[in-house]
Design a protein around this motif. Structure first.
Motif, mmCIF file in Angstrom:
data_model
loop_
_atom_site.group_PDB
_atom_site.id
_atom_site.type_symbol
_atom_site.label_atom_id
_atom_site.label_comp_id
_atom_site.label_asym_id
_atom_site.label_seq_id
_atom_site.Cartn_x
_atom_site.Cartn_y
_atom_site.Cartn_z
ATOM 1 N N GLU A 159 -8.635 14.821 -11.448
ATOM 2 C CA GLU A 159 -7.713 14.522 -10.362
ATOM 3 C C GLU A 159 -6.601 13.591 -10.835
ATOM 4 O O GLU A 159 -6.844 12.679 -11.624
ATOM 5 C CB GLU A 159 -8.458 13.883 -9.192
ATOM 6 N N THR A 160 -5.422 13.825 -10.326
ATOM 7 C CA THR A 160 -4.272 12.978 -10.582
ATOM 8 C C THR A 160 -3.754 12.506 -9.232
ATOM 9 O O THR A 160 -3.545 13.324 -8.334
ATOM 10 C CB THR A 160 -3.160 13.755 -11.319
ATOM 11 N N THR A 161 -3.606 11.193 -9.088
ATOM 12 C CA THR A 161 -3.117 10.649 -7.826
ATOM 13 C C THR A 161 -1.714 10.105 -8.018
ATOM 14 O O THR A 161 -1.472 9.269 -8.896
ATOM 15 C CB THR A 161 -4.048 9.540 -7.314
ATOM 16 N N ARG A 162 -0.807 10.602 -7.234
ATOM 17 C CA ARG A 162 0.584 10.170 -7.287
ATOM 18 C C ARG A 162 0.852 9.256 -6.100
ATOM 19 O O ARG A 162 0.540 9.608 -4.960
ATOM 20 C CB ARG A 162 1.516 11.372 -7.239
ATOM 21 N N SER A 163 1.415 8.102 -6.388
ATOM 22 C CA SER A 163 1.750 7.151 -5.333
ATOM 23 C C SER A 163 3.256 7.147 -5.136
ATOM 24 O O SER A 163 4.012 7.241 -6.104
ATOM 25 C CB SER A 163 1.269 5.752 -5.718
ATOM 26 N N PHE A 164 3.642 7.037 -3.898
ATOM 27 C CA PHE A 164 5.070 7.027 -3.587
ATOM 28 C C PHE A 164 5.340 6.097 -2.413
ATOM 29 O O PHE A 164 4.432 5.745 -1.656
ATOM 30 C CB PHE A 164 5.576 8.445 -3.306
ATOM 31 N N CYS A 165 6.585 5.683 -2.292
ATOM 32 C CA CYS A 165 6.973 4.771 -1.232
ATOM 33 C C CYS A 165 6.880 5.468 0.119
ATOM 34 O O CYS A 165 7.429 6.563 0.299
ATOM 35 C CB CYS A 165 8.402 4.270 -1.471
ATOM 36 N N VAL A 190 0.852 -1.186 0.000
ATOM 37 C CA VAL A 190 0.000 0.000 0.000
ATOM 38 C C VAL A 190 0.891 1.240 0.000
ATOM 39 O O VAL A 190 1.496 1.573 1.021
ATOM 40 C CB VAL A 190 -0.943 0.019 1.234
ATOM 41 N N PRO A 191 0.961 1.899 -1.144
ATOM 42 C CA PRO A 191 1.799 3.102 -1.189
ATOM 43 C C PRO A 191 1.084 4.291 -0.559
ATOM 44 O O PRO A 191 -0.134 4.284 -0.390
ATOM 45 C CB PRO A 191 1.988 3.318 -2.695
ATOM 46 N N LYS A 192 1.831 5.295 -0.209
ATOM 47 C CA LYS A 192 1.254 6.586 0.181
ATOM 48 C C LYS A 192 0.793 7.263 -1.093
ATOM 49 O O LYS A 192 1.345 7.030 -2.169
ATOM 50 C CB LYS A 192 2.303 7.450 0.870
ATOM 51 N N THR A 193 -0.212 8.107 -0.994
ATOM 52 C CA THR A 193 -0.700 8.806 -2.178
ATOM 53 C C THR A 193 -0.886 10.295 -1.885
ATOM 54 O O THR A 193 -1.045 10.708 -0.729
ATOM 55 C CB THR A 193 -2.046 8.231 -2.670
ATOM 56 N N HIS A 194 -0.858 11.037 -2.967
ATOM 57 C CA HIS A 194 -1.152 12.477 -2.909
ATOM 58 C C HIS A 194 -1.950 12.802 -4.160
ATOM 59 O O HIS A 194 -1.538 12.465 -5.264
ATOM 60 C CB HIS A 194 0.144 13.291 -2.863
ATOM 61 N N THR A 195 -3.115 13.411 -3.999
ATOM 62 C CA THR A 195 -3.989 13.719 -5.131
ATOM 63 C C THR A 195 -4.025 15.221 -5.367
ATOM 64 O O THR A 195 -4.167 15.998 -4.425
ATOM 65 C CB THR A 195 -5.406 13.174 -4.869
ATOM 66 N N VAL A 196 -3.892 15.569 -6.637
ATOM 67 C CA VAL A 196 -3.943 16.979 -7.028
ATOM 68 C C VAL A 196 -4.887 17.125 -8.210
ATOM 69 O O VAL A 196 -5.259 16.145 -8.859
ATOM 70 C CB VAL A 196 -2.546 17.516 -7.426
ATOM 71 N N ARG A 197 -5.270 18.348 -8.495
ATOM 72 C CA ARG A 197 -6.062 18.652 -9.683
ATOM 73 C C ARG A 197 -5.061 18.852 -10.812
ATOM 74 O O ARG A 197 -4.203 19.723 -10.735
ATOM 75 C CB ARG A 197 -6.882 19.922 -9.422
ATOM 76 N N GLY A 198 -5.147 17.984 -11.849
ATOM 77 C CA GLY A 198 -4.189 18.024 -12.943
ATOM 78 C C GLY A 198 -4.464 19.124 -13.946
ATOM 79 O O GLY A 198 -5.435 19.873 -13.828
ATOM 80 N N ASN A 199 -3.613 19.223 -14.953
ATOM 81 C CA ASN A 199 -3.735 20.255 -15.990
ATOM 82 C C ASN A 199 -5.032 20.125 -16.773
ATOM 83 O O ASN A 199 -5.538 21.104 -17.307
ATOM 84 C CB ASN A 199 -2.560 20.176 -16.957
ATOM 85 N N GLY A 251 -4.433 9.089 -13.439
ATOM 86 C CA GLY A 251 -5.261 10.264 -13.656
ATOM 87 C C GLY A 251 -6.698 9.882 -13.934
ATOM 88 O O GLY A 251 -6.972 8.854 -14.547
ATOM 89 N N GLU A 252 -7.604 10.715 -13.474
ATOM 90 C CA GLU A 252 -9.028 10.512 -13.696
ATOM 91 C C GLU A 252 -9.360 10.506 -15.188
ATOM 92 O O GLU A 252 -10.209 9.752 -15.646
ATOM 93 C CB GLU A 252 -9.786 11.682 -13.042
ATOM 94 N N ALA A 253 -8.673 11.371 -15.941
ATOM 95 C CA ALA A 253 -8.998 11.557 -17.356
ATOM 96 C C ALA A 253 -8.790 10.281 -18.173
ATOM 97 O O ALA A 253 -9.552 10.007 -19.096
ATOM 98 C CB ALA A 253 -8.169 12.707 -17.929
ATOM 99 N N VAL A 254 -7.766 9.509 -17.851
ATOM 100 C CA VAL A 254 -7.498 8.250 -18.550
ATOM 101 C C VAL A 254 -7.257 7.165 -17.502
ATOM 102 O O VAL A 254 -6.157 6.662 -17.325
ATOM 103 C CB VAL A 254 -6.292 8.364 -19.529
#
Ligand SMILES: [Zn+2]
Length: 113
Positions: free
Chosen positions: A46-52, A33-42, A63-66
């Motif tokens: 929403e775009t969710t970035r996962s990181f260790c 289970v990675p940590k995530t951070h969600t932002v509003r993309g260009n 990304g929500e768009a695709v």
């Protein structure tokens, strides 16, 4: 394999662009289970970035768009020698001092899927 020059990728990577490998979500098997951070993309979605959670290494972006695709971040590769970007996206936001490879396609925004 691509380089994304959007402002969010610049922020999250701490570099002028983020590199990644776009794959179908259905072709991946995520363990842990990675940590995530969600932002509003260009694109407005929403775009969710996962990181260790242990070391902070960027892992993948969705990304929500695709939503059927995700980008596995370059930083996850144990052997990055085979990585070769095939396109640059969001070049309208690229830093003026970045040398773009004119031999690969460039898109000022997101290419249509
Ligand atoms: Zn980006």
């Amino acid at each position: 394999m691509l380089n994304c020059h959007c402002q969010d990728c610049q922020r999250s990577s701490g570099a002028p662009f983020a590199s990644g490998i776009v794959v179908a979500v259905s072709a991946t098997d995520i363990t842990g289970v990675p940590k995530t951070h969600t932002v509003r993309g260009n694109t407005g979605g929403e775009t969710t970035r996962s990181f260790c959670a242990e070391c902070g290494t960027p892992l993948f972006t969705r990304g929500e768009a695709v939503s059927e695709f995700m980008s596995i971040r370059f930083s996850t590769l144990d052997d990055a020698s085979w990585f070769k970007p095939e396109l640059d996206i969001w070049t309208s936001r690229s830093q003026p001092w970045v040398c773009l490879n004119r031999e690969i396609p460039q898109f000022p925004g997101s290419p249509s899927v």
